[in-house]
Design a protein around this motif. Sequence first.
Motif: not given
Length: 260
Positions: A2, A4-5, A7, A9, A11-12, A15-16, A112, A116, A214
Amino acid sequence: MAISSPKTPQQYIEHHLHSLQVGEGFWTFNIDSLFFSIVLGVAFLLIFYCVARKATSGVPGKLQCAVEMVFDFVDKTVKDMFSGQNKVIGPLALTVFIWILLMNTMDLIPVDFLPYVTQQMGIPYLRVVPTADVNITMSMSLGVFLLIIIYTFKYKGIKGFIKDYTLHPFNHWAFAPINFVLEMVSLLAKPISLGLRLFGNMYAGELIFILIAALLPWWSQWFLSLPWAIFHILIIVLQAFIFMVLTIVYLSMASATEEH
C-alpha cells in the motif's frame, strides 16, 4: 504494497475505486478504462499481426505456438457451437476472448503500482482493470445485443423476426402479446446478464486485492494476495471464455433458421 499515507482504510478503498473522469452527468467518461481498453486492444492486434507476418511452417517460436494454440482452441469452439457459415464469427470470437483476457489480466498488477506512478505525474486517480468498470462490460454486451438483432434480420428477415418474438413459446397468434412480452424479457436479459456477470466477477476480484492492501501491513500482504492471485488466474480466463461462448451461442440462436 500500500502507498504510505495517512489515509484511513475507507479513504484508501474509495480512492482506488474512483476512476479518472471527465465530463458531467450522462456524458461522464472514465478516461482510465477507455485508455487501457484501447491500448490492450491495439496490443492484441499488433501481436497477432506480427505473428501472422512472421509465421513459418517449420519449427515455430514460442509466441507463434501460443498464438496457434489459442487460435485452434477458439476455432474448435466456434465450429462446435455455431451451426451456420459466417466469416465474421471466428474473428469476432477470437477478438472477444483475447481482448477480455488481456483486460482481465490487468487485475494481477499490484494495486498500488500504476496508481503510484501516475500520482507522481499529477494524475490523482487511476483504475487499471477495464472489465471492473460496468461501462466497459455493458458497452461490449450492447455490441453483442446489436449483433443479435442484425443477425436475426439477416438470416430470418422481417417475417422471421416477427415470428420469433410472437409465436414462441406458444405457437398460436392468440398468444402473440404474451409471447412478445416473454421473448422481450429474454432478449433484454441476454446483454444485461452478459455484461453484469463479467463486471461482477472482475470488480469483486479487484476489491479483494484492494482490501488486502488496505487492511494488512505491507510485509504480510503476500500471505493472502499471492494465493488469491493464483486462484484469480482461473477467474480471469474463465470469464473471458464465458463471454466468448455466450456471444457465439446468442449469435447462433439468432442465425438459426429451423422451425420450432
